[in-house]
Enzyme design. Structure first.
Site, PDB file in Angstrom:
ATOM      1  N   ALA A  60     -35.104 -50.725 -39.369  1.00 31.68           N
ATOM      2  CA  ALA A  60     -34.603 -52.101 -39.548  1.00 31.68           C
ATOM      3  C   ALA A  60     -33.445 -52.400 -38.596  1.00 31.68           C
ATOM      4  CB  ALA A  60     -34.176 -52.317 -40.990  1.00 31.68           C
ATOM      5  N   GLY A  61     -33.308 -51.591 -37.526  1.00 25.21           N
ATOM      6  CA  GLY A  61     -32.266 -51.872 -36.537  1.00 25.21           C
ATOM      7  C   GLY A  61     -30.912 -51.362 -36.977  1.00 25.21           C
ATOM      8  N   ASP A  63     -27.602 -50.535 -38.723  1.00 29.62           N
ATOM      9  CA  ASP A  63     -27.147 -50.527 -40.123  1.00 29.62           C
ATOM     10  C   ASP A  63     -26.039 -51.567 -40.256  1.00 29.62           C
ATOM     11  OD1 ASP A  63     -25.814 -50.023 -42.562  1.00 29.62           O
ATOM     12  OD2 ASP A  63     -26.632 -47.991 -42.575  1.00 29.62           O
ATOM     13  N   LEU A  64     -26.341 -52.605 -41.002  1.00 32.61           N
ATOM     14  CA  LEU A  64     -25.404 -53.730 -41.071  1.00 32.61           C
ATOM     15  C   LEU A  64     -24.162 -53.388 -41.883  1.00 32.61           C
ATOM     16  CD1 LEU A  64     -27.954 -56.675 -41.308  1.00 32.61           C
ATOM     17  CD2 LEU A  64     -26.632 -55.924 -39.322  1.00 32.61           C
ATOM     18  N   HIS A  82     -27.873 -47.131 -25.734  1.00 28.29           N
ATOM     19  CA  HIS A  82     -28.276 -47.002 -24.329  1.00 28.29           C
ATOM     20  C   HIS A  82     -28.718 -45.592 -23.946  1.00 28.29           C
ATOM     21  CE1 HIS A  82     -25.998 -50.941 -23.087  1.00 28.29           C
ATOM     22  NE2 HIS A  82     -26.752 -51.081 -24.165  1.00 28.29           N
ATOM     23  N   ASP A 137     -30.852 -56.733 -28.172  1.00 29.21           N
ATOM     24  CA  ASP A 137     -30.206 -55.693 -27.362  1.00 29.21           C
ATOM     25  C   ASP A 137     -31.043 -54.426 -27.410  1.00 29.21           C
ATOM     26  OD1 ASP A 137     -29.619 -54.485 -29.809  1.00 29.21           O
ATOM     27  OD2 ASP A 137     -27.542 -55.141 -29.855  1.00 29.21           O
TER      28      ASP A 137
HETATM   29  O1  T3D Z   1     -23.211 -52.447 -33.504  1.00 28.44           O
HETATM   30  C1  T3D Z   1     -24.188 -52.539 -32.759  1.00 28.44           C
HETATM   31  O2  T3D Z   1     -24.602 -51.523 -32.199  1.00 28.44           O
HETATM   32  C2  T3D Z   1     -24.903 -53.869 -32.563  1.00 28.44           C
HETATM   33  C3  T3D Z   1     -26.364 -53.708 -32.521  1.00 28.44           C
HETATM   34  C4  T3D Z   1     -27.205 -54.545 -33.145  1.00 28.44           C
HETATM   35  C5  T3D Z   1     -28.643 -54.263 -33.118  1.00 28.44           C
HETATM   36  C6  T3D Z   1     -29.432 -54.830 -34.291  1.00 28.44           C
HETATM   37  O3  T3D Z   1     -30.376 -54.158 -34.666  1.00 28.44           O
HETATM   38  S1  T3D Z   1     -28.983 -56.289 -35.008  1.00 28.44           S
HETATM   39  C7  T3D Z   1     -30.273 -56.564 -36.220  1.00 28.44           C
HETATM   40  C8  T3D Z   1     -30.030 -55.752 -37.451  1.00 28.44           C
HETATM   41  N1  T3D Z   1     -31.146 -55.796 -38.364  1.00 28.44           N
HETATM   42  C9  T3D Z   1     -31.403 -56.830 -39.160  1.00 28.44           C
HETATM   43  O4  T3D Z   1     -30.738 -57.828 -39.139  1.00 28.44           O
HETATM   44  C10 T3D Z   1     -32.549 -56.676 -40.137  1.00 28.44           C
HETATM   45  C11 T3D Z   1     -32.019 -56.660 -41.560  1.00 28.44           C
HETATM   46  N2  T3D Z   1     -33.073 -56.377 -42.484  1.00 28.44           N
HETATM   47  C12 T3D Z   1     -33.983 -57.293 -42.833  1.00 28.44           C
HETATM   48  O5  T3D Z   1     -34.003 -58.418 -42.395  1.00 28.44           O
HETATM   49  C13 T3D Z   1     -34.982 -56.855 -43.850  1.00 28.44           C
HETATM   50  O6  T3D Z   1     -34.494 -55.730 -44.520  1.00 28.44           O
HETATM   51  C14 T3D Z   1     -36.365 -56.518 -43.230  1.00 28.44           C
HETATM   52  C15 T3D Z   1     -37.052 -57.793 -42.734  1.00 28.44           C
HETATM   53  C16 T3D Z   1     -36.235 -55.518 -42.084  1.00 28.44           C
HETATM   54  C17 T3D Z   1     -37.265 -55.863 -44.308  1.00 28.44           C
HETATM   55  O7  T3D Z   1     -37.276 -56.685 -45.462  1.00 28.44           O
HETATM   56  P1  T3D Z   1     -37.807 -56.108 -46.841  1.00 28.44           P
HETATM   57  O8  T3D Z   1     -37.810 -57.224 -47.820  1.00 28.44           O
HETATM   58  O9  T3D Z   1     -39.100 -55.402 -46.606  1.00 28.44           O
HETATM   59  O10 T3D Z   1     -36.760 -54.957 -47.276  1.00 28.44           O
HETATM   60  P2  T3D Z   1     -35.284 -55.178 -47.903  1.00 28.44           P
HETATM   61  O11 T3D Z   1     -35.369 -55.239 -49.370  1.00 28.44           O
HETATM   62  O12 T3D Z   1     -34.597 -56.274 -47.183  1.00 28.44           O
HETATM   63  O13 T3D Z   1     -34.586 -53.790 -47.448  1.00 28.44           O
HETATM   64  C18 T3D Z   1     -34.761 -52.589 -48.191  1.00 28.44           C
HETATM   65  C19 T3D Z   1     -33.419 -51.905 -48.280  1.00 28.44           C
HETATM   66  O14 T3D Z   1     -32.993 -51.580 -46.933  1.00 28.44           O
HETATM   67  C20 T3D Z   1     -32.327 -52.790 -48.865  1.00 28.44           C
HETATM   68  O15 T3D Z   1     -31.423 -51.970 -49.561  1.00 28.44           O
HETATM   69  P3  T3D Z   1     -31.354 -52.062 -51.179  1.00 28.44           P
HETATM   70  O16 T3D Z   1     -31.111 -53.493 -51.531  1.00 28.44           O
HETATM   71  O17 T3D Z   1     -32.697 -51.559 -51.650  1.00 28.44           O
HETATM   72  O18 T3D Z   1     -30.216 -51.135 -51.543  1.00 28.44           O
HETATM   73  C21 T3D Z   1     -31.662 -53.358 -47.638  1.00 28.44           C
HETATM   74  O19 T3D Z   1     -30.319 -53.729 -47.849  1.00 28.44           O
HETATM   75  C22 T3D Z   1     -31.703 -52.158 -46.712  1.00 28.44           C
HETATM   76  N3  T3D Z   1     -31.640 -52.587 -45.300  1.00 28.44           N
HETATM   77  C23 T3D Z   1     -32.608 -53.237 -44.615  1.00 28.44           C
HETATM   78  N4  T3D Z   1     -32.186 -53.465 -43.367  1.00 28.44           N
HETATM   79  C24 T3D Z   1     -30.949 -52.937 -43.283  1.00 28.44           C
HETATM   80  C25 T3D Z   1     -30.587 -52.385 -44.507  1.00 28.44           C
HETATM   81  N5  T3D Z   1     -29.400 -51.801 -44.710  1.00 28.44           N
HETATM   82  C26 T3D Z   1     -28.543 -51.758 -43.675  1.00 28.44           C
HETATM   83  N6  T3D Z   1     -28.823 -52.269 -42.477  1.00 28.44           N
HETATM   84  C27 T3D Z   1     -30.003 -52.865 -42.238  1.00 28.44           C
HETATM   85  N7  T3D Z   1     -30.279 -53.346 -41.007  1.00 28.44           N
END
Ligand code: T3D
Length: 255
Positions: A60-61, A63-64, A82, A137
């Site tokens: 999921a990219g 970790d937010l 990188h 990115d």
């Molecule tokens: O600092 C730097 O290096 C900057 C770099 C940035 C690069 C990037 O990647 S920015 C983009 C970051 N990613 C996102 O914004 C995606 C966030 N996630 C989502 O939109 C959704 O989770 C998905 C569409 C990927 C999947 O949705 P779904 O409904 O299948 O799953 P969910 O319920 O959202 O996620 C399941 C669990 O994973 C959930 O935790 P919980 O509630 O069961 O405790 C969720 O919080 C966790 N999770 C998902 N994505 C992330 C995450 N936790 C941390 N970081 C995440 N990116």
């Protein structure tokens, strides 16, 4: 629990991103362990690599929960993403992404850095970045521009639309879609097929296609000539020609 698991079966190394509770989102430990795994993949005994994810996500990219901790995000990208992007491109062997589930943000970028992708039928491809106001990115713009062309890549990345595996296949983003429970065995089968081919020739083919993205025709012809010269020096070239003349299947060593 290791953030990245590495297994070896013959000439195939499988690297599994392993933070399933957060869909294999990237934190510092995962970046570091992936870096080690990609170093291990340089071993000449490894002739093909599979990159996949544990659980229901590929990645999921970023970790937010860890995002924004670094004083400067550009430094964080330079230090974390990188080196792994460049390590995959400089591996002189095929790297296959087996996209087992959702991939978003830098997870999507990472899948696109690989040489090609196969996907489970229930995988999903989510731009992610624009959903939180960021730009793509980790090589996302570089590789999606080449894979999809600038218009479709821009439209998709700026819309944040979730793409199904079947749509990704229709777009040419993935080369094959397989039933979810057959993905890992298909990835292993494909990787074993590539691991039995002339690895040096495949590595140089990868370099040539990477170079072609920015080279002039003259530059490309010159690199082809240089790498063909190197290929003719390989044991696998000698074996390939001998096997052809002796009317038997070749047995390539990767040297
Ligand atoms: O600092 C730097 O290096 C900057 C770099 C940035 C690069 C990037 O990647 S920015 C983009 C970051 N990613 C996102 O914004 C995606 C966030 N996630 C989502 O939109 C959704 O989770 C998905 C569409 C990927 C999947 O949705 P779904 O409904 O299948 O799953 P969910 O319920 O959202 O996620 C399941 C669990 O994973 C959930 O935790 P919980 O509630 O069961 O405790 C969720 O919080 C966790 N999770 C998902 N994505 C992330 C995450 N936790 C941390 N970081 C995440 N990116």
């Amino acid at each position: 629990m290791a953030e990245v698991e590495v297994t070896r079966e013959g000439g195939v190394q499988t690297i599994t991103l392993n933070r399933p509770e957060v869909l294999n989102a990237f934190n510092r430990a995962l970046h570091a362990r992936l870096r080690e795994a990609l170093k291990e993949a340089r071993d000449p005994e490894v002739r093909a690599v599979v990159l996949t994810g544990a659980g229901r996500g590929f990645s999921a990219g970023q970790d937010l929960k860890e995002f924004g901790e670094a004083p400067d995000v550009s430094d964080a990208l330079r230090e974390s993403y990188h080196p792994n992007v460049l390590a995959i491109r400089s591996l002189e062997k095929p790297v296959i992404a087996a996209v087992n589930g959702v991939c978003a943000g830098a997870g999507l970028s990472l899948a696109c850095v690989c040489d090609f992708r196969i996907a489970a039928d229930d995988a999903g491809f989510v731009p992610g970045f624009i959903g939180i106001g960021l730009v793509p990115d980790a090589g996302g713009t570089y590789f999606l521009n080449r894979l999809l062309g600038p218009s479709r890549a821009f439209e998709w990345m700026s819309s944040n639309r979730r793409l199904t595996a079947v749509e990704a296949h229709a777009w040419g983003l993935v080369s094959e879609v397989v039933a979810s429970d057959a993905l890992q065995s298909r990835a292993a089968e494909l990787a074993a097929f590539y691991a039995a081919l002339p690895t040096r020739g495949i590595g140089m083919t990868k370099r040539l296609f990477d170079h072609a993205g920015t080279a002039t025709l003259e530059e490309q012809l010159e690199l082809e000539a240089q790498l063909q010269s190197a290929a003719t020096g390989s044991e696998d070239f000698r074996e390939g020609v001998a096997a052809f003349l002796e009317k038997r299947p070749p047995k390539f060593s990767g040297r």
